[in-house]
Design a protein around this motif. Structure first.
Motif, PDB file in Angstrom:
ATOM      1  N   PRO A  54       0.808  -1.225   0.000  1.00 46.74           N
ATOM      2  CA  PRO A  54       0.000   0.000   0.000  1.00 46.74           C
ATOM      3  C   PRO A  54       0.835   1.268   0.000  1.00 46.74           C
ATOM      4  O   PRO A  54       0.301   2.366  -0.233  1.00 46.74           O
ATOM      5  N   GLN A  55       2.136   1.149   0.257  1.00 46.88           N
ATOM      6  CA  GLN A  55       2.994   2.332   0.278  1.00 46.88           C
ATOM      7  C   GLN A  55       3.618   2.633  -1.087  1.00 46.88           C
ATOM      8  O   GLN A  55       4.105   3.735  -1.318  1.00 46.88           O
ATOM      9  N   ALA A  56       3.638   1.671  -1.978  1.00 45.41           N
ATOM     10  CA  ALA A  56       4.214   1.883  -3.303  1.00 45.41           C
ATOM     11  C   ALA A  56       3.307   2.781  -4.132  1.00 45.41           C
ATOM     12  O   ALA A  56       2.076   2.767  -3.978  1.00 45.41           O
ATOM     13  N   ARG A  57       3.906   3.537  -5.022  1.00 49.00           N
ATOM     14  CA  ARG A  57       3.192   4.489  -5.859  1.00 49.00           C
ATOM     15  C   ARG A  57       3.779   4.479  -7.273  1.00 49.00           C
ATOM     16  O   ARG A  57       4.913   4.074  -7.465  1.00 49.00           O
ATOM     17  N   PRO A  58       3.016   4.959  -8.248  1.00 50.13           N
ATOM     18  CA  PRO A  58       3.611   5.163  -9.569  1.00 50.13           C
ATOM     19  C   PRO A  58       4.863   6.026  -9.450  1.00 50.13           C
ATOM     20  O   PRO A  58       4.856   7.048  -8.748  1.00 50.13           O
ATOM     21  N   GLY A  59       5.916   5.612 -10.090  1.00 50.97           N
ATOM     22  CA  GLY A  59       7.202   6.290  -9.975  1.00 50.97           C
ATOM     23  C   GLY A  59       8.158   5.616  -9.017  1.00 50.97           C
ATOM     24  O   GLY A  59       9.371   5.868  -9.066  1.00 50.97           O
ATOM     25  N   SER A  60       7.652   4.752  -8.106  1.00 48.40           N
ATOM     26  CA  SER A  60       8.522   4.031  -7.186  1.00 48.40           C
ATOM     27  C   SER A  60       9.491   3.149  -7.969  1.00 48.40           C
ATOM     28  O   SER A  60       9.124   2.536  -8.971  1.00 48.40           O
TER      29      SER A  60
END
Length: 597
Positions: A54-60
């Motif tokens: 849940p902490q990952a985002r686009p751009g990670s």
């Protein structure tokens, strides 16, 4: 309009989290390394390792670490901004806003292909720079841009056939968004975009799959590149899915209109349902309502993949690249007889059979191959074959990478150009061919490993042992950046003679094709005949529901006379051709005619 292809592997953005999934059956533990942290993944009985983050985002940025400490890239990475050895980037494909929501493609018979290598098609060598050339292609009469493979390969320079990350556009060319913009802008101009994909091998550098998914490959099948891909053994279902999803991914998420499958004769599959057939079936089933076109490169000349249904539409694949046609034209134009050109010792006869029936070799013995080659193809329509006078292989696999314009006379090439662009087969131009570009297209790579680079250099020199005319030449070093630089197109040439005249001629021929030829070829094919009034003269007729096309061509050194046009109308003729009760052809001239029903 948003487009996302869902697949069981890679990084999938959904519901405010990112699901990471990798098939690694050869190891017990896999750790996700993301944004400076490490998190263990959960393994199931089939060897899938997954984690919802849940902490990952686009751009990670992320990588995987397998037991033993080896850090690996995601084999289904959508983008590795720092090349194949660097981290992958989480991409949200739904973030790109498409403007082509009404686009469904174009009928196959309207196709005029333009093969381009992104890195050398423009001085900048990027998706964005190629997008800026779309108006040129549209005005020329091109209806389909075909990109050499863009799947991420080692380094910044390469043809694309050494790709190891099949889902990632190569970082040297630009971002996923820039590739999508290229496709979107082409569609806005009414042009299709095709992609060359390589499913017969992985490149020799940067492929980590054997370290964690050993069953992805098999020693039961050997290829020119090592162990074969496991399409037919235990665990083959996951392997096949990897490539089927890849085809659907490019067609759905990037909205490509077609795929060209590289060297399918090198795909070893002994299962009852060959993966090439499964790919086509699942594409046809998965993307109804769109004009999707599937093209093969297949040295085996297997007509079975090109069959049509009762309505005349392709059951599986639309067409195959016809090397036979190229080889016959090339020997006629240049007289070269080394290597595979030795099989075309009567090039006018071979050319006539190709134009009338598709393949020159339909089960005959090939001395060059040392085996029987091909299957009967005369029952197939001309649209089942893609013809060309040059392509990346036929130019780049010469020692010096010379184009056909440097190897023959202008008058001969003018006849061949018309024969290519007005015949009912699907024509393909290689980038710059429209103005007879002077830049060669040489073989280039960018491997970091000095041992691999040396092996490539040595292998390139050995490759030309079968071509006597090349044996004494110094073969350009594929690893030298200047070899790549020499291969870039010089677009300033289009304003200068003789290039400007060739460009105008190509444009005029493509206009005639769309106005005079395509309305006939879009109707049902009834058959073709090839007559040979003299050993150096061809008279070919293609019969369609709405008319008959005719091509007469003379390759000799003296005048030839053939049957007159009758009630047919002239589409095009070489200078000096006389049409009366008979057609009089001077050396290396020809004419196209049509009789509409």
């Amino acid at each position: 309009m948003r487009r996302v292809h869902s697949m069981p592997f890679g990084a999938e953005v959904a519901d405010g989290a990112v699901r990471f999934s990798i098939w690694a059956p050869s190891v017990r533990e896999v750790t996700l390394m993301i944004d400076g942290t490490e998190r263990p993944m959960t393994r199931d009985a089939e060897g899938w390792h997954q984690l919802h983050d849940p902490q990952a985002r686009p751009g990670s940025l992320y990588r995987f670490r397998i037991e033993g400490g080896l850090s690996i890239p995601d084999p289904a990475s959508r983008f590795p901004p720092e090349d194949i050895e660097g981290p992958s980037q989480v991409i949200d494909p739904g973030a790109f806003a498409w403007s082509d929501g009404d686009w469904r493609g174009r009928p196959w018979e309207e196709t005029v292909l333009y093969e381009a290598h992104v890195g050398t098609a423009t001085p900048e060598g990027t998706f964005a720079a190629l997008t800026a050339k779309l108006d040129h292609l549209h005005d020329l009469g091109i209806t389909a841009l075909e990109l050499l493979p863009v799947a991420d390969f080692p380094g910044d320079r390469g043809w694309g056939y050494d790709g190891v990350l099949h889902y990632a556009p190569d970082h040297a060319y630009g971002t996923p968004e820039e590739l999508k913009r290229l496709v979107d802008e082409a569609h806005r101009r009414g042009m299709m975009v095709f992609l060359d994909v390589v499913y017969n091998h992985f490149g020799p550098s940067g492929n980590y799959l054997p370290n964690y998914a050993a069953s992805f490959f098999t020693e039961r099948h050997e290829t020119a590149w090592g162990a074969g891909i496991n399409f037919d053994g235990e665990a083959a279902a996951v392997v096949r899915d990897y490539f089927v999803h890849n085809a659907l991914y490019w067609l759905e998420e990037y909205h490509f209109d077609g795929l060209r499958f590289d060297a399918v004769h090198a795909i070893a599959d002994d299962s009852s349902r060959h993966v090439i057939g499964e790919l086509a079936e699942r594409v046809r089933e998965g993307l109804p309502g769109r004009e999707i076109h599937l093209v093969l490169e297949n040295a085996a000349n297997e007509a079975r993949w090109l069959e049509r249904d009762e309505a005349g539409r392709p059951s599986l694949h639309n067409a195959q690249w016809t090397d036979d046609t190229h080889h016959a034209w090339h020997r006629l134009l240049t007289g070269e007889s080394d290597g595979y050109y030795a099989d075309y010792d009567d090039p006018a006869r071979h050319l006539g059979r190709c134009l009338a029936e598709g393949f020159a070799y339909q089960g005959e013995f090939s001395a060059h191959e040392g085996a029987v080659r091909g299957e009967p193809s005369a029952h197939l329509p001309p649209s089942a074959f893609v013809n060309f006078l040059q392509n990346h292989d036929q130019v780049g696999n010469r020692a010096q990478g010379e184009r056909i314009g440097a190897l023959t006379e202008p008058a001969k090439l003018a006849l061949a150009r018309a024969g290519l662009l007005l015949s009912p087969q699907i024509p393909m131009l290689f980038m710059g061919e429209e103005w007879q570009a002077s830049a060669p297209f040489q073989y280039f790579v960018d491997f970091a490993d000095p041992e691999l680079s040396r092996a490539v250099r040595d292998g390139r020199r050995r490759e030309f042992g079968g071509f006597g005319g090349f044996a004494a030449e110094e073969v350009p070093d594929p690893t030298d950046p200047q070899t790549f630089a020499r291969s870039r197109l010089d677009w300033a040439e289009i304003e200068r003679p003789p290039h400007a005249a060739v460009l105008a001629e190509t444009q005029a021929l493509l206009r005639l094709r769309q106005e005079q030829v395509v309305p006939v070829t879009k109707t049902r094919f009834r058959g073709a005949t090839c007559q040979r009034p003299a050993p150096d003269t061809l008279d070919i007729r293609w019969d369609f529901e709405r008319g008959t096309l005719r091509f007469v061509a003379h390759f000799g050194d003296s005048e030839a006379v053939v049957e007159g046009p009758g009630s047919s109308s002239l589409i095009w003729a070489s200078p000096g051709v006389e049409l009366g009760a008979e057609i009089r052809l001077q050396p290396w001239t020809g004419a196209f005619l049509v009789n509409r029903s």
